[in-house]
Design a protein around this motif. Sequence first.
Motif, mmCIF file in Angstrom:
data_model
loop_
_atom_site.group_PDB
_atom_site.id
_atom_site.type_symbol
_atom_site.label_atom_id
_atom_site.label_comp_id
_atom_site.label_asym_id
_atom_site.label_seq_id
_atom_site.Cartn_x
_atom_site.Cartn_y
_atom_site.Cartn_z
ATOM 1 N N THR A 56 -21.039 12.618 9.947
ATOM 2 C CA THR A 56 -20.214 12.951 10.871
ATOM 3 C C THR A 56 -19.385 12.001 11.507
ATOM 4 N N ASP A 57 -19.767 10.616 11.536
ATOM 5 C CA ASP A 57 -19.089 9.537 11.876
ATOM 6 C C ASP A 57 -17.915 9.248 10.911
ATOM 7 N N LYS A 58 -18.322 9.535 9.623
ATOM 8 C CA LYS A 58 -17.096 9.239 8.731
ATOM 9 C C LYS A 58 -15.962 10.167 8.687
ATOM 10 N N ARG A 59 -16.323 11.391 8.892
ATOM 11 C CA ARG A 59 -15.336 12.514 8.920
ATOM 12 C C ARG A 59 -14.451 12.241 10.285
ATOM 13 N N LYS A 60 -15.203 11.860 11.502
ATOM 14 C CA LYS A 60 -14.531 11.568 12.500
ATOM 15 C C LYS A 60 -13.410 10.402 12.375
ATOM 16 N N ILE A 61 -13.763 9.660 11.858
ATOM 17 C CA ILE A 61 -12.881 8.105 11.670
ATOM 18 C C ILE A 61 -11.838 8.624 10.451
ATOM 19 N N GLU A 62 -12.146 9.228 9.714
ATOM 20 C CA GLU A 62 -11.290 9.553 8.592
ATOM 21 C C GLU A 62 -9.936 10.363 9.173
ATOM 22 N N GLU A 63 -10.382 11.418 10.287
ATOM 23 C CA GLU A 63 -9.489 12.143 10.972
ATOM 24 C C GLU A 63 -8.487 11.123 11.702
ATOM 25 N N ILE A 64 -8.983 9.870 12.257
ATOM 26 C CA ILE A 64 -8.097 9.295 13.115
ATOM 27 C C ILE A 64 -7.329 8.485 12.291
ATOM 28 N N LEU A 65 -7.676 7.674 11.088
ATOM 29 C CA LEU A 65 -7.064 6.863 10.528
ATOM 30 C C LEU A 65 -5.905 7.468 9.629
ATOM 31 N N SER A 66 -4.699 6.627 9.626
ATOM 32 C CA SER A 66 -3.589 7.172 8.865
ATOM 33 C C SER A 66 -3.360 6.025 7.571
ATOM 34 N N CYS A 116 -21.161 5.583 4.152
ATOM 35 C CA CYS A 116 -22.332 6.148 5.069
ATOM 36 C C CYS A 116 -23.849 5.596 4.536
ATOM 37 N N THR A 117 -24.584 5.129 5.356
ATOM 38 C CA THR A 117 -25.794 4.647 5.185
ATOM 39 C C THR A 117 -26.889 5.487 5.296
ATOM 40 N N ASN A 118 -26.607 6.566 5.938
ATOM 41 C CA ASN A 118 -27.475 7.641 6.604
ATOM 42 C C ASN A 118 -28.660 6.950 7.295
ATOM 43 N N GLY A 119 -28.237 6.021 8.159
ATOM 44 C CA GLY A 119 -29.020 5.446 9.241
ATOM 45 C C GLY A 119 -30.147 4.394 8.569
ATOM 46 N N SER A 120 -30.113 4.295 7.363
ATOM 47 C CA SER A 120 -30.931 3.297 6.744
ATOM 48 C C SER A 120 -30.377 2.416 5.556
ATOM 49 N N LEU A 121 -31.150 1.438 5.119
ATOM 50 C CA LEU A 121 -30.267 0.532 4.162
ATOM 51 C C LEU A 121 -31.684 -0.173 3.401
ATOM 52 N N SER A 122 -31.702 0.220 2.078
ATOM 53 C CA SER A 122 -32.775 -0.465 1.190
ATOM 54 C C SER A 122 -32.043 -1.494 0.589
ATOM 55 N N ILE A 123 -33.019 -2.474 0.059
ATOM 56 C CA ILE A 123 -32.290 -3.578 -0.552
ATOM 57 C C ILE A 123 -31.681 -3.291 -2.036
ATOM 58 N N HIS A 124 -32.319 -2.265 -2.607
ATOM 59 C CA HIS A 124 -31.864 -2.209 -3.863
ATOM 60 C C HIS A 124 -30.491 -1.162 -3.358
ATOM 61 N N GLU A 130 -9.505 -5.077 0.346
ATOM 62 C CA GLU A 130 -9.296 -3.908 0.938
ATOM 63 C C GLU A 130 -10.546 -3.727 2.286
ATOM 64 N N LYS A 131 -10.035 -2.818 2.740
ATOM 65 C CA LYS A 131 -10.978 -2.501 4.119
ATOM 66 C C LYS A 131 -11.859 -1.484 3.880
ATOM 67 N N VAL A 132 -13.054 -2.151 4.469
ATOM 68 C CA VAL A 132 -14.321 -0.941 4.225
ATOM 69 C C VAL A 132 -15.057 -0.969 5.424
ATOM 70 N N ILE A 133 -15.277 0.282 6.008
ATOM 71 C CA ILE A 133 -15.980 0.602 7.324
ATOM 72 C C ILE A 133 -17.444 1.070 6.827
ATOM 73 N N ILE A 134 -18.531 0.617 7.337
ATOM 74 C CA ILE A 134 -19.838 1.089 7.165
ATOM 75 C C ILE A 134 -20.406 1.655 8.252
ATOM 76 N N VAL A 135 -20.624 3.015 8.287
ATOM 77 C CA VAL A 135 -20.923 4.059 9.437
ATOM 78 C C VAL A 135 -22.656 4.443 8.928
ATOM 79 N N GLU A 136 -22.916 5.106 10.016
ATOM 80 C CA GLU A 136 -24.261 5.622 9.730
ATOM 81 C C GLU A 136 -24.514 7.069 9.283
ATOM 82 N N GLY A 137 -23.511 7.786 9.602
ATOM 83 C CA GLY A 137 -23.644 9.332 9.132
ATOM 84 C C GLY A 137 -22.295 9.944 8.427
#
Length: 117
Positions: free
Chosen positions: A16-26, A33-41, A7-14
């Motif tokens: 808003t990014d996710k929604r915009k990309i979802e609009e474009i993809l067919s 969404c990482t919300n700008g950060s990434l903890s090890i857990h 499967e294809k997986v896209i990692i974005v920050e927020g």
Amino acid sequence: MIAHETEKVIIVEGLTDKRKIEEILSEEVTIICTNGSLSIHWFDELLETYNLDENDVYIFVDEDKSGLKLRKQLARELPHADHIYISRDYREVATTPYKILASLLVAKHFAVRPTFL
């Protein structure tokens, strides 16, 4: 033996990014969404939940200080991931014009809605 399709997986920050990309993809693509950060857990949980070691992973983050930091961290954790870069002129995925984002996604073999090209 049954072939396992990745499967294809896209990692974005927020969101808003996710929604915009979802609009474009067919096509169906998992967008995380990482919300700008990434903890090890949290990353370990993502790794398992989305099978990130086996799937086609794309890192699509902003070209600002926090985005570059996140990209570096993700690149370290997911060396097989493919990177999608926006121009520094736009700085953020969310503020990049639809046509530019669609072109970047097509270049990585994503199916996009023709109205955005």
